[in-house]
Scaffold this active site. Structure first.
Site, PDB file in Angstrom:
ATOM      1  N   ASN A 116      56.605  43.378  30.123  1.00 44.81           N
ATOM      2  CA  ASN A 116      56.720  42.167  30.940  1.00 44.81           C
ATOM      3  C   ASN A 116      56.304  40.918  30.152  1.00 44.81           C
ATOM      4  OD1 ASN A 116      57.065  40.587  33.190  1.00 44.81           O
ATOM      5  ND2 ASN A 116      55.300  41.398  34.331  1.00 44.81           N
ATOM      6  N   HIS A 135      50.646  47.481  48.136  1.00 45.43           N
ATOM      7  CA  HIS A 135      49.910  46.237  47.867  1.00 45.43           C
ATOM      8  C   HIS A 135      49.859  45.351  49.101  1.00 45.43           C
ATOM      9  CE1 HIS A 135      50.360  45.857  43.219  1.00 45.43           C
ATOM     10  NE2 HIS A 135      50.129  47.101  43.574  1.00 45.43           N
ATOM     11  N   ARG A 181      46.066  48.868  48.653  1.00 47.28           N
ATOM     12  CA  ARG A 181      45.332  47.962  47.774  1.00 47.28           C
ATOM     13  C   ARG A 181      45.142  46.642  48.510  1.00 47.28           C
ATOM     14  NH1 ARG A 181      47.049  45.170  42.020  1.00 47.28           N
ATOM     15  NH2 ARG A 181      47.853  43.582  43.432  1.00 47.28           N
ATOM     16  N   TYR A 189      45.886  36.022  41.064  1.00 47.21           N
ATOM     17  CA  TYR A 189      46.639  37.257  40.868  1.00 47.21           C
ATOM     18  C   TYR A 189      46.645  38.117  42.145  1.00 47.21           C
ATOM     19  CZ  TYR A 189      47.513  42.094  40.049  1.00 47.21           C
ATOM     20  OH  TYR A 189      48.016  43.359  40.186  1.00 47.21           O
ATOM     21  N   ASP A 227      41.894  45.483  42.779  1.00 48.08           N
ATOM     22  CA  ASP A 227      42.124  45.218  41.348  1.00 48.08           C
ATOM     23  C   ASP A 227      41.419  43.921  40.961  1.00 48.08           C
ATOM     24  OD1 ASP A 227      43.093  44.926  38.793  1.00 48.08           O
ATOM     25  OD2 ASP A 227      45.214  45.160  39.331  1.00 48.08           O
ATOM     26  N   HIS A 283      41.487  42.876  37.909  1.00 47.99           N
ATOM     27  CA  HIS A 283      42.404  42.352  36.894  1.00 47.99           C
ATOM     28  C   HIS A 283      41.679  41.760  35.681  1.00 47.99           C
ATOM     29  CE1 HIS A 283      46.528  41.032  35.740  1.00 47.99           C
ATOM     30  NE2 HIS A 283      46.845  42.051  36.506  1.00 47.99           N
ATOM     31  N   GLU A 292      39.621  48.604  40.235  1.00 53.30           N
ATOM     32  CA  GLU A 292      40.467  48.679  39.039  1.00 53.30           C
ATOM     33  C   GLU A 292      40.170  47.552  38.065  1.00 53.30           C
ATOM     34  OE1 GLU A 292      44.596  48.413  40.080  1.00 53.30           O
ATOM     35  OE2 GLU A 292      45.143  47.909  38.031  1.00 53.30           O
ATOM     36  N   GLU A 324      45.903  50.290  32.497  1.00 55.15           N
ATOM     37  CA  GLU A 324      47.326  49.925  32.588  1.00 55.15           C
ATOM     38  C   GLU A 324      47.817  49.237  31.322  1.00 55.15           C
ATOM     39  OE1 GLU A 324      47.160  47.460  36.150  1.00 55.15           O
ATOM     40  OE2 GLU A 324      47.489  45.678  34.948  1.00 55.15           O
ATOM     41  N   ARG A 356      44.923  54.827  34.378  1.00 57.52           N
ATOM     42  CA  ARG A 356      45.943  53.916  34.904  1.00 57.52           C
ATOM     43  C   ARG A 356      47.157  53.766  33.983  1.00 57.52           C
ATOM     44  NH1 ARG A 356      47.599  51.934  38.945  1.00 57.52           N
ATOM     45  NH2 ARG A 356      47.463  49.710  38.582  1.00 57.52           N
ATOM     46  N   HIS A 386      50.201  53.421  36.586  1.00 58.63           N
ATOM     47  CA  HIS A 386      50.541  52.022  36.874  1.00 58.63           C
ATOM     48  C   HIS A 386      51.971  51.924  37.415  1.00 58.63           C
ATOM     49  CE1 HIS A 386      50.842  47.703  35.033  1.00 58.63           C
ATOM     50  NE2 HIS A 386      50.352  47.670  36.257  1.00 58.63           N
ATOM     51  N   ASP A 389      57.249  45.702  37.402  1.00 59.21           N
ATOM     52  CA  ASP A 389      57.721  45.528  36.020  1.00 59.21           C
ATOM     53  C   ASP A 389      57.830  46.854  35.265  1.00 59.21           C
ATOM     54  OD1 ASP A 389      54.820  44.399  36.442  1.00 59.21           O
ATOM     55  OD2 ASP A 389      54.769  45.150  34.391  1.00 59.21           O
ATOM     56  N   GLU A 403      50.465  54.244  42.294  1.00 59.03           N
ATOM     57  CA  GLU A 403      50.745  52.876  42.758  1.00 59.03           C
ATOM     58  C   GLU A 403      52.243  52.735  43.035  1.00 59.03           C
ATOM     59  OE1 GLU A 403      50.152  49.870  39.756  1.00 59.03           O
ATOM     60  OE2 GLU A 403      49.894  48.296  41.244  1.00 59.03           O
ATOM     61  N   TRP A 428      43.718  36.807  32.329  1.00 61.90           N
ATOM     62  CA  TRP A 428      44.560  36.832  33.527  1.00 61.90           C
ATOM     63  C   TRP A 428      44.615  38.239  34.086  1.00 61.90           C
ATOM     64  CZ3 TRP A 428      49.217  39.220  35.016  1.00 61.90           C
ATOM     65  CH2 TRP A 428      49.655  38.826  36.303  1.00 61.90           C
TER      66      TRP A 428
HETATM   67  O1  KDG Z   1      52.904  42.886  34.019  1.00 61.94           O
HETATM   68  C1  KDG Z   1      51.607  42.828  34.546  1.00 61.94           C
HETATM   69  C2  KDG Z   1      51.530  43.611  35.833  1.00 61.94           C
HETATM   70  O2  KDG Z   1      52.079  44.879  35.636  1.00 61.94           O
HETATM   71  C3  KDG Z   1      50.122  43.771  36.327  1.00 61.94           C
HETATM   72  O3  KDG Z   1      49.565  42.503  36.529  1.00 61.94           O
HETATM   73  C4  KDG Z   1      50.103  44.549  37.643  1.00 61.94           C
HETATM   74  O4  KDG Z   1      47.726  44.785  37.512  1.00 61.94           O
HETATM   75  C5  KDG Z   1      48.788  45.155  37.956  1.00 61.94           C
HETATM   76  C6  KDG Z   1      48.773  46.300  38.881  1.00 61.94           C
HETATM   77  O5  KDG Z   1      47.699  46.858  39.064  1.00 61.94           O
HETATM   78  O6  KDG Z   1      49.825  46.663  39.379  1.00 61.94           O
HETATM   79 MG    MG Z   2      46.212  46.287  37.750  1.00 63.87          MG
END
Ligand code: KDG
Ligand code: MG
Length: 409
Positions: free
Chosen positions: A37, A122, A147, A159, A217, A219, A243, A269, A290, A319, A323, A346, A409
């Site tokens: 991605n 989600h 989630r 996010y 998450d 992130h 996560e 992930e 993940r 994961h 994407d 997921e 991010w």
């Molecule tokens: O491309 C980035 C995403 O796959 C990611 O941000 C998604 O963190 C993610 C998740 O847990 O699905």
């Molecule tokens: Mg994630």
């Protein structure tokens, strides 16, 4: 039998996907996912310019040997681009082997260990009532694990929260095609986040009860001690997992988190090989792996990391965002169905445009996924549908603190 052609197909049905199509001299095709991605063309070039010419003439049955040839043969090992390219070849070869055998891939790797794969969806909201509505919608669709991501007072754009206004004026909807050729900028405030998230879970538990598995998450945004503080404050709400509570490059940091909390942890992930998991698994610093088939070297590599994890009672949580293409997603469903130490999968549903391009045998019913019984991976690529969706440059967002400092991010 020989590999006669290797084509790289790029399409953007609401988001970009890079797909490898291998064809044998007998006309059997196999598909693989190499989508990275925001950096898609690098993976496409790696495949087209450096891998495809090496594949022509090889025996498609020699999956392990081809994997090692591409991994050891590159000399420059690991990394998301290399491993996504190897993953695509690996998946396409398993797809071909399944079609030749007349069996779905899961049957070739041990057969089913369960009837279906528990999936989590989600839910998110820009307010507590919006979040509650989103959880209800997911439950109505059949999800049995959720989630939970919420907007945070003091953070403008975050996010994982669908439908929030972005600085650019667009709505954040996970599907980046058309967002423009520069990353959107989000903002971040750790203290505000740690203060607010436990309140969100308190309200969700009060409304939905103790039994519903809830996930969250972070992130990659917290330091280890901040992650420990959050994980401890979340203990009364009994999360299924927390996560990416901290960026995992410094894996010793997870020891600090572990010392302070019993909240289960999921990481990986963005990992690309079993070596990225070695310390986390052997020191039992995580509970869920993940990895995604797509960024981790495919079915062959995913099975190996899960075999290592099994010795430490660590389970899978592959994961599955949008994407990961339907091809990559199918690959990990076959693995998840076959391994003993499956945990959860997921599932972010793909858009209808994506489903038009990638026709899938996979099913989602009563909260459980199944890859289906079609020989191979169970995904067909519709090239004429794909042609309607040409590549569009699209980046993932970036994140800054309120003083302008770049953050994770
Ligand atoms: O491309 C980035 C995403 O796959 C990611 O941000 C998604 O963190 C993610 C998740 O847990 O699905
Ligand atoms: Mg994630």
């Amino acid at each position: 039998m020989k590999i006669a052609s290797a084509e790289v197909l790029i399409t953007s049905p609401t988001r970009n996907f890079v797909t490898l199509k291998l064809t044998t001299d007998g006309g059997i095709t196999g598909l693989g996912d190499a989508t990275v991605n925001g950096r898609e063309l690098a993976a496409a070039s790696y495949l087209r310019d450096h891998v495809a010419p090496l594949l022509l003439g090889l025996d498609p049955h020699r999956i392990e040997d081809t994997w090692q040839y591409l991994y050891r043969g590159a000399y420059w090992r690991r990394g998301p681009i290399t491993m996504a390219a190897i993953a695509a070849v690996d998946m396409a070869l398993w797809d071909i082997k399944g079609k030749i055998a007349g069996l779905p891939v899961y049957q070739l790797i041990g057969g089913a260990s369960r009837n279906g794969l528990l999936a989590y969806g989600h839910a998110s909201g820009t307010s507590q009532s919006g979040l509650s509505e989103s959880i209800h919608e997911h439950l109505e669709k059949g999800y049995r694990a959720i989630r939970v991501q919420s907007a945070i007072p003091g953070i403008h754009a975050l996010y994982g929260v669908a439908d929030q206004p972005q600085a650019s004026g667009e709505r954040y909807d996970y599907e980046p095609a058309g967002r423009g050729a520069r990353p959107v900028e989000e903002d971040w405030d750790t203290a505000a986040y740690i203060r607010h998230v436990p309140q969100v879970f308190e309200a969700v538990r009060q409304e939905f009860g103790a039994e519903l598995p809830l996930l969250h998450d972070s992130h990659h945004r917290l330091t280890p001690i901040e992650a420990a503080k959050l994980a401890r404050r979340l203990e009364p709400y009994d999360l299924f997992w927390l996560e990416d509570c901290t960026p995992a490059e410094n894996q010793q940091g997870l020891r600090i988190v572990r010392q302070h909390t019993t909240t289960p942890l999921a990481i990986g992930e963005v990992f690309n090989t079993v070596w990225d998991f070695q310390q986390l698994i052997t020191e039992q610093l995580i509970d869920y792996v993940r990895a995604a088939a797509t960024h981790f070297g495919g079915i062959t590599a995913l099975r190996k990391v899960m075999d290592l994890a099994a010795q430490y009672q660590i389970r899978s949580g592959f994961h599955g965002p949008t994407d990961i293409s339907p091809v990559g997603f199918a690959a990990q469903l076959h693995v998840g169905l076959a391994i003993h130490n499956f945990g959860i999968q997921e599932y972010m549903e793909h858009s209808s445009a994506t489903n038009e391009v990638f026709r899938q045998s996979m099913t989602f019913k009563d909260g459980y996924l199944h890859p289906g019984e079609t020989p191979g991976l169970g995904v067909e690529f519709d090239e004429s549908a794909a042609a309607q969706f040409p590549y569009q440059p699209a980046y993932l967002p970036v994140s800054r603190l309120h003083d302008g400092t770049m953050h994770d991010w």
